[in-house]
Design an enzyme around this catalytic site. Sequence first.
Site, mmCIF file in Angstrom:
data_model
loop_
_atom_site.group_PDB
_atom_site.id
_atom_site.type_symbol
_atom_site.label_atom_id
_atom_site.label_comp_id
_atom_site.label_asym_id
_atom_site.label_seq_id
_atom_site.Cartn_x
_atom_site.Cartn_y
_atom_site.Cartn_z
ATOM 1 N N SER A 133 0.868 -1.093 -0.061
ATOM 2 C CA SER A 133 0.117 -0.061 -0.050
ATOM 3 C C SER A 133 0.741 1.250 0.109
ATOM 4 O O SER A 133 2.051 1.294 0.599
ATOM 5 C CB SER A 133 -0.975 -0.011 1.301
ATOM 6 O OG SER A 133 -1.488 1.186 1.390
ATOM 7 N N TYR A 146 -2.047 -1.296 11.138
ATOM 8 C CA TYR A 146 -2.246 -1.492 9.571
ATOM 9 C C TYR A 146 -1.069 -1.179 8.953
ATOM 10 O O TYR A 146 -0.498 -2.004 8.270
ATOM 11 C CB TYR A 146 -3.425 -0.393 8.958
ATOM 12 C CG TYR A 146 -3.498 -0.645 7.601
ATOM 13 C CD1 TYR A 146 -3.911 -1.898 7.097
ATOM 14 C CD2 TYR A 146 -3.097 0.571 6.757
ATOM 15 C CE1 TYR A 146 -4.028 -1.966 5.473
ATOM 16 C CE2 TYR A 146 -3.318 0.280 5.439
ATOM 17 C CZ TYR A 146 -3.282 -0.985 4.660
ATOM 18 O OH TYR A 146 -3.423 -0.825 3.181
#
Length: 277
Positions: A133, A146
Amino acid sequence: MSTPTALVTGASSGIGEATALELAEAGYTVYAAARRVERMAHLTSSGIRPIAMDVTDDASLQAGVEKILAETGRLDVLVNNAGYGSYGAVEDVPLDEARYQFEVNVFGAARLVQLVLPQMRAQRSGKIVNITSMGGKIHTPLGAWYHATKFALEAISDCLRLELKPFGIDVVVIEPGGIKTEWAGIAAGKLRAVSSTGPYAPQGNAVADSLSSESNQRRASAPELIARTIAKAVQARRPKTRYAVGFGAKPLIFLREVLPDRTFDAVVRRAIGVPSS
């Protein structure tokens, strides 16, 4: 030459589903893996083979890889796409939830790498694609666990690239920006569950609202953009080591590289609408 075989995890929706379809169109024998096989039934009309796989269950992973090798005799591409976002203040998120996010986002991917490498080494070829990401390069408030998983997967990928070069195996990192998937809604829901009240409520509600806002969803890129990038990478003779693609990915990663920490902090807070005090 035998038809190349690809395994795509998290293929019941979003980036995984789009990638399975893209690779099938490119001529790969594609195994689409997810916990809920019934959600992938429609993929069979495109020649894709759904397979039950839970990345937190080692027996499930072993059985899946063994099935693929028994049926095709080869494994050319692994796309580690399974993952989810769980937001909340570090103080608020139970460690069991933090550990589970690491199990899904990091250890599941790493275990699949371990399982496919013997075949890839025997072939002296293969592509491992890890979906991280832009969150593996930047940070946002209340996203610590995360981001930690994505930073970890980035590091694992870099080390793997060095380890696997002698065997002709490429390691590619895909760093999506904002994408139209279920991810934002799941992350916002988990955030509201733990940090929408109490001392972190002003930040928690601002971040949750930002994650689920209609304006962000409108600007987000389609998962097919990521799928096309993955297909391009796995078909390249010498793929790039990283592809930052999708809404916001390149500019935000660039800003993180060039701005001082506190300046970047201020940019992120302002963009999300998080109060500084």
